[in-house]
Design an enzyme around this catalytic site. Structure first.
Site, PDB file in Angstrom:
ATOM      1  N   HIS A 101      50.740  38.742  26.592  1.00 21.80           N
ATOM      2  CA  HIS A 101      49.582  38.374  25.769  1.00 21.80           C
ATOM      3  C   HIS A 101      50.018  37.455  24.611  1.00 21.80           C
ATOM      4  O   HIS A 101      49.393  36.424  24.341  1.00 21.80           O
ATOM      5  CB  HIS A 101      48.934  39.663  25.255  1.00 21.80           C
ATOM      6  CG  HIS A 101      47.686  39.453  24.462  1.00 21.80           C
ATOM      7  ND1 HIS A 101      47.120  40.427  23.688  1.00 21.80           N
ATOM      8  CD2 HIS A 101      46.889  38.365  24.325  1.00 21.80           C
ATOM      9  CE1 HIS A 101      46.043  39.959  23.104  1.00 21.80           C
ATOM     10  NE2 HIS A 101      45.877  38.709  23.478  1.00 21.80           N
ATOM     11  N   GLU A 104      50.800  34.169  26.007  1.00 26.64           N
ATOM     12  CA  GLU A 104      49.564  33.430  26.294  1.00 26.64           C
ATOM     13  C   GLU A 104      49.088  32.703  25.033  1.00 26.64           C
ATOM     14  O   GLU A 104      48.665  31.553  25.075  1.00 26.64           O
ATOM     15  CB  GLU A 104      48.496  34.413  26.806  1.00 26.64           C
ATOM     16  CG  GLU A 104      47.139  33.806  27.069  1.00 26.64           C
ATOM     17  CD  GLU A 104      46.010  34.594  26.423  1.00 26.64           C
ATOM     18  OE1 GLU A 104      45.318  34.011  25.569  1.00 26.64           O
ATOM     19  OE2 GLU A 104      45.835  35.794  26.750  1.00 26.64           O
ATOM     20  N   HIS A 105      49.181  33.388  23.890  1.00 25.20           N
ATOM     21  CA  HIS A 105      48.765  32.741  22.636  1.00 25.20           C
ATOM     22  C   HIS A 105      49.744  31.650  22.213  1.00 25.20           C
ATOM     23  O   HIS A 105      49.329  30.570  21.802  1.00 25.20           O
ATOM     24  CB  HIS A 105      48.700  33.781  21.507  1.00 25.20           C
ATOM     25  CG  HIS A 105      47.456  34.592  21.509  1.00 25.20           C
ATOM     26  ND1 HIS A 105      46.570  34.590  20.461  1.00 25.20           N
ATOM     27  CD2 HIS A 105      46.950  35.461  22.423  1.00 25.20           C
ATOM     28  CE1 HIS A 105      45.562  35.410  20.724  1.00 25.20           C
ATOM     29  NE2 HIS A 105      45.766  35.957  21.906  1.00 25.20           N
ATOM     30  N   GLU A 202      44.276  41.615  16.824  1.00 18.39           N
ATOM     31  CA  GLU A 202      43.350  41.589  17.959  1.00 18.39           C
ATOM     32  C   GLU A 202      43.415  42.923  18.711  1.00 18.39           C
ATOM     33  O   GLU A 202      42.389  43.502  19.074  1.00 18.39           O
ATOM     34  CB  GLU A 202      43.702  40.437  18.901  1.00 18.39           C
ATOM     35  CG  GLU A 202      42.763  40.318  20.089  1.00 18.39           C
ATOM     36  CD  GLU A 202      43.246  39.313  21.143  1.00 18.39           C
ATOM     37  OE1 GLU A 202      44.076  38.448  20.817  1.00 18.39           O
ATOM     38  OE2 GLU A 202      42.779  39.418  22.291  1.00 18.39           O
TER      39      GLU A 202
HETATM   40 ZN   LIG Z   1      44.413  37.371  22.630  1.00 13.64          ZN
END
Ligand SMILES: [Zn+2]
Length: 1025
Positions: A101, A104-105, A202
């Site tokens: 994750h 991905e960012h 998040e």
């Molecule tokens: Zn995210």
């Protein structure tokens, strides 16, 4: 950006045809052309493996592999201009640091060719993309975009390829997006050290959603032996164990062509895509063995049970009933396409709608408020699962629920399913394939992603009618086909998990304590020089974030690439039985779409809050000779769904004028038109309201759904509340869909006697379902139009007895012609409250979340005002050029920005935000920034591209003409808005910022949803709820 994939049938909902080509005779279609590829053909470093026509979906699938690296490729050629690209990698983490994750960012934070900060967000303003995003699932990470413009496609492809294969992955990107220790106030070395980071916050936000938390636990515990036992998005307290080095390592082994699957879709030529992908990325790699396969989950020899806790839900309908319990079964491998199809159908038969055995056995006895958040077939893991259970139940019902689940499975094995229900389900699949959505490419990409990720055949998945045929044959050969499956996968399956979840009053406190301990442990390990370094790095980051950035390395479209005019949508306005009707001819692929707008003008004020409840039950309690089960069955068998929703439609010329009503919507295959109108007639003429048991089930489910939605859509609730006292439409919106409605439904759900509600519903019906205050719209093929008109005429005749002339409750009604060229024709009736007094109001809702949703709203101008276009652009520019940096990058919120609403409200918002009043001052700083005019022509042009990519996003045939039908916005009005957008200058933007966004000059409202907040409690200007 993070998500979990939903069950297959839910994805199928979005599958559809383009519909313009009913035959394949035309040589010019993209699908026809693609059939000419030959197996074994070499194209730009790729070899064609397979070429398959899929006539059901009007496409040709071309499967290729990349010779040098082994990268896999699927192209779906189809005459759809909304072209899509996606690349997905199999990402199988073995810990919960959230490495896929965070990766991905961070890959979106700059790359070799595009080293500027955040090229991904910057491209949003340099492109006409119809979709851009990135997702981390449990076992893959996907990067899709779509656009209707060929040049834009190449630009975006270049940025995406460089991002995923050649990212900078700077340490600073990792701190910003992942996690970091930093002084609470980065400028003050003596302020306490705290955890910061976008993904860290998040995920804290994500796990404040109890449904999400439960789903995560369930997956981790059902598959305890490999990658599904960890949290791919990141467990907030484990995220701080990840190092920058580990992140880079994960990239090197997972984001490699040998571990990649490319998908392209649409009418652009395949060769061009292959050439660009080969030249810009794949040619630079050698083959590796990525070693990312997921092994099969070893089967348990006996079932297991487990328990977890969560935070109590202040908005739960019944605070003493907040337990969740569900049983989850491990099923077969998802790469078996037909087995997956069968199990997904079987799941629908078992749980969907009031005729399904689990609905009857679990929902109707009202043991819980609704099914558990995870329910039914889930094909997002290598081996699928099926879950069944309840939420909103009392702890003492645990044994009873387990027993009912076992008993129901036994009953299904014994009795099977009624044939009509199977037919209804297959009918549903037919409709779903015919209904045209605007994001077909994206639906396909996500539909095939999971199976393909584990080397299943994506082409086989697309051949849906083959599966339907095989299914029918299997059923014909063995009438007990489905019962045998139930016996095998449920009754005899020992790999099943019973997981319960109960609220713990101290949950949030414990979480906070655990975070504090983690923090202290990190801090204690720091030397003085570490602390100094942290302070310096914090300043460096702040400095980098505050710098104006040069994005000139990125490709961009120009304002001149935007179409100057809009395509027109011709409609005909006529009447049927005295009711105005708008007809719109569209290539609907054999479906007919019907809408009716019914005015609320005569409804007494005290019934207003009940309207959303009325809408949600009116098609679900039975009608005419049908009880609610038969009604549901007929709706499934004959229509693509029938629904009713509230409408608050602001006038396009005056802020204090609006239309209020409910919208009836339904669709059906052409052959079922008489059946669909018969169902509506029965609903108009004799709806059933008196079944209190049925009503209670529906009320419970609605209240639960509303309560669950807040942690996901908190910014919408905050914005709606902030706008409440600014316009009359804003006030009505809050009653229908704001926090006021959530609390109202909670009260209704708590009533021990629903008698008063039952007596209220028929009163509402008399006012709403009245042909005297109704107008209709039909979208269908030209060939079907006259027949549809005749049937609509007889429907209106059927419901004529509901016609009543009633006086509106408010005297000040004004009329607008439906046909702008015919003032004497039929009209819409709007409420005018010209003496409405807007007032300032600040409301705080204390919620059981660790993060805030903050909003501020200002009253500005309506759609047709000359400043409206400038305000739209200003909102977009402030979001991209100022608020994103302040609220997300510096503030650590998941998102934030400004938007201009059709009702004339200019709204700021933040999403899952660690700050509250601080964000309100960021909004103010944004206004100062806009007033100071410190932006360039390039910034303005980017905002224009961004606004136009929304304005020009594709509209499905079902929805064409709806702007005119609902809001009276004509193509001419849209065209003048378009011209104003093109014409907006630097001066206009500064002017509107000064004129409309300064506090004190205009009325403004604010609202925050968030955890206990001392600053606000001490401030008397806030109302705390
Ligand atoms: Zn995210």
């Amino acid at each position: 950006m993070f998500r979990q994939t939903k069950a297959m049938l839910q994805k199928l909902r979005y599958l559809s045809f383009n519909g313009q080509q009913h035959t394949w005779r035309l040589k010019s279609t993209s699908a026809e052309r693609a059939l000419q590829y030959q197996q074994g053909q070499k194209i730009h470093g790729f070899t064609v493996k397979e070429v398959v026509a899929v006539p059901d979906l009007f496409l040709t699938a071309v499967k290729l592999t990349h010779d040098k690296t082994g990268a896999q490729y699927l192209h779906a050629a189809r005459d759809d201009s909304n072209n899509l690209f996606s690349v997905q990698f199999r990402t199988t983490p073995m810990d919960s640091t959230g490495v896929p994750h965070i990766l991905e960012h961070t890959v979106l934070c700059g790359s070799e060719k595009y080293p500027c900060r955040d090229p991904f967000f910057k491209m949003l303003n340099r492109s006409l993309s119809t979709f851009m995003n990135a997702f981390t699932a449990s076992d893959y990470t996907m990067y899709p975009f779509s656009t209707q413009n060929g040049k834009d496609f190449q630009n975006l492809l270049s940025v995406y390829l460089d991002a995923v294969f050649f990212p900078c992955l700077r340490e600073q990107d990792f701190w910003q997006e992942g996690w970091r220790l930093e002084n609470e106030n980065p400028k003050d070395p003596n302020s306490p050290l705290v955890f910061k980071g976008v993904v860290f916050n998040e995920m804290k936000g994500a796990f404040s959603d109890n449904e999400r938390l439960y789903a995560q636990h369930l997956q981790n515990k059902l598959y305890p032996d490999h990658t599904y036992s960890v949290v791919s998005g990141g467990e907030p307290l484990i995220i701080p164990d990840l190092t920058w080095e580990q992140l880079r390592q994960f990239h090197a082994t997972h984001y490699h062509p040998s571990n990649a699957r490319f998908f392209t879709y649409g009418d652009l030529p395949l060769e061009q895509h292959l050439k660009q992908i080969e030249e810009e990325a794949l040619s630079k790699f050698e083959r590796i063995d990525p070693n990312t396969e997921v092994p099969p989950q070893p089967h348990w020899s006996s079932p297991r049970e487990d328990h977890v806790t969560c935070s109590p839900d202040a908005l739960a309908p019944d605070p003493t009933r907040q337990n969740t319990l569900c049983v989850s079964y491990l099923l077969g491998d998802i790469t078996d396409a037909f087995e997956g199809f069968t199990l997904s159908l079987l799941s629908s038969l078992m749980i969907s709608g009031p005729n399904s055995p689990f609905y009857k056995a679990l929902i109707e006895p009202k043991i819980g408020t609704d099914f558990s958040s995870v329910v039914g077939y889930d094909g997002s893991t290598k081996e699928a699962s099926f879950s069944i259970g309840l939420q909103g139940m009392a702890e003492e019902d645990t044994e009873r629920v387990k027993q009912i689940i076992n008993q129901t499975i036994d009953d299904i094995i014994e009795n099977g399913f009624v044939e009509e229900r199977i037919e209804a389900l297959l009918h549903k699949i037919e409709i779903q394939m015919k209904h045209q959505s605007t994001n077909f490419g994206l639906s396909l990409a996500s539909y095939i992603a999971s199976s393909w990720n584990h080397d299943g055949d994506p082409v086989q998945l697309l051949q849906i009618s083959d599966s339907v045929a095989t299914f029918r044959q299997a059923l014909a050969e063995n009438p007990r086909f489905l019962q045998d499956k139930v016996k095998h996968y449920f009754k005899e399956n020992t790999h099943r998990l019973t997981l319960s979840m109960s609220p713990d009053e101290a949950y949030l406190e414990k979480q906070a304590k655990a975070e504090e301990e983690k923090l202290q442990k990190k801090i204690q390990a720091l030397s003085d020089s570490d602390r100094k370094e942290i302070y310096e790095k914090g300043l460096e980051l702040l400095d980098a974030q505050s710098k104006t950035q040069d994005a000139s390395c990125l490709p961009a479209l120009k304002v001149s690439d935007i179409q100057p005019t809009i395509p027109l949508t011709p409609v005909q306005i006529s009447t049927a039985g005295g009711v105005p009707v708008q007809y719109c001819e569209q290539p609907t692929n054999g479906l007919v779409y019907f809408r009716a707008m019914c005015s609320l003008n005569t409804l007494p004020e005290d019934l207003r809050l009940y309207v959303p409840l009325f809408c949600s039950v009116i098609t679900r309690m039975g009608c005419g000779g049908l009880d609610y089960r038969q009604q549901a069955q007929q709706m499934d068998l004959r229509t693509g769904g029938m629904s009713v929703s509230t409408q608050v439609i602001p006038d396009s010329t005056q802020l204090d004028v609006y239309e209020q009503g409910v919208l009836l919507s339904s669709s059906c295959l052409e052959r079922n038109l008489p059946h669909m109108f018969q169902l509506w007639s029965d609903i108009f003429n004799s709806p059933h309201f008196d079944d209190e048991e049925r009503l209670r089930v529906l009320v419970m489910m609605s209240a639960q759904e509303l309560a669950n939605g807040i942690s996901y859509s908190g910014h919408m609730y905050a914005m709606t509340r902030a706008g409440r006292h600014l316009t009359p439409a804003g006030d009505l919106q809050e009653s229908f869909s704001g926090m006021e409605q959530v609390k109202f439904m909670k009260r209704i759900a708590e009533m021990s006697d629903l008698g008063p509600v039952i007596r209220t519903l028929p009163r509402i019906k008399k006012h709403l379902l009245n042909p005297d205050s109704m107008r209709c719209a039909i979208n269908s093929t030209p060939q079907k139009l006259s027949d549809t008109a005749a049937q609509l005429e007889s429907f209106i005749k059927d419901i004529a007895e509901n016609r009543r002339e009633r006086k509106p409750i408010r005297a000040n009604v004004i009329e607008r012609p439906l046909d702008p060229l015919d003032d004497s024709g039929p009209s819409r009736k709007l409420i005018s409250e010209l003496n409405f007094q807007p007032c300032q109001m600040k409301t705080f809702f204390q919620m059981p979340f660790p993060v805030n949703f903050v909003s501020e709203s200002l009253r500005t101008v309506p759609f047709s005002h000359e400043d409206y276009a400038s305000l739209c652009l200003l909102a977009r520019m402030m979001t991209a050029k100022f608020l994103h940096g302040e609220i997300r990058e510096k503030g650590g919120a998941y998102g934030g920005g400004a938007r201009m609403g059709g009702g004339g409200l200019f709204s700021f918002y933040s999403y899952r935000d660690p700050n509250s009043v601080g964000t309100l001052s960021a909004f103010r700083k944004g206004v100062d920034w806009a007033k100071s005019g410190q932006f360039t022509q390039q910034d303005i042009d980017e905002a224009k591209l961004s606004v136009f990519s929304a304005v020009d996003s594709p509209v499905a045939p079902a929805d064409k003409g709806m702007g005119l039908f609902l809001s009276g916005v004509t193509d001419e009005m849209k065209q003048s808005h378009r011209e104003r957008l093109f014409a907006v200058t630097h001066k206009n933007l500064v002017d509107v910022a000064k004129r409309y966004l300064s506090i004190g000059q205009r009325t403004c409202g604010a609202a925050i949803l968030g955890p206990e907040n001392e600053t606000i409690e001490k401030d008397p200007s806030w109302i705390v709820k």
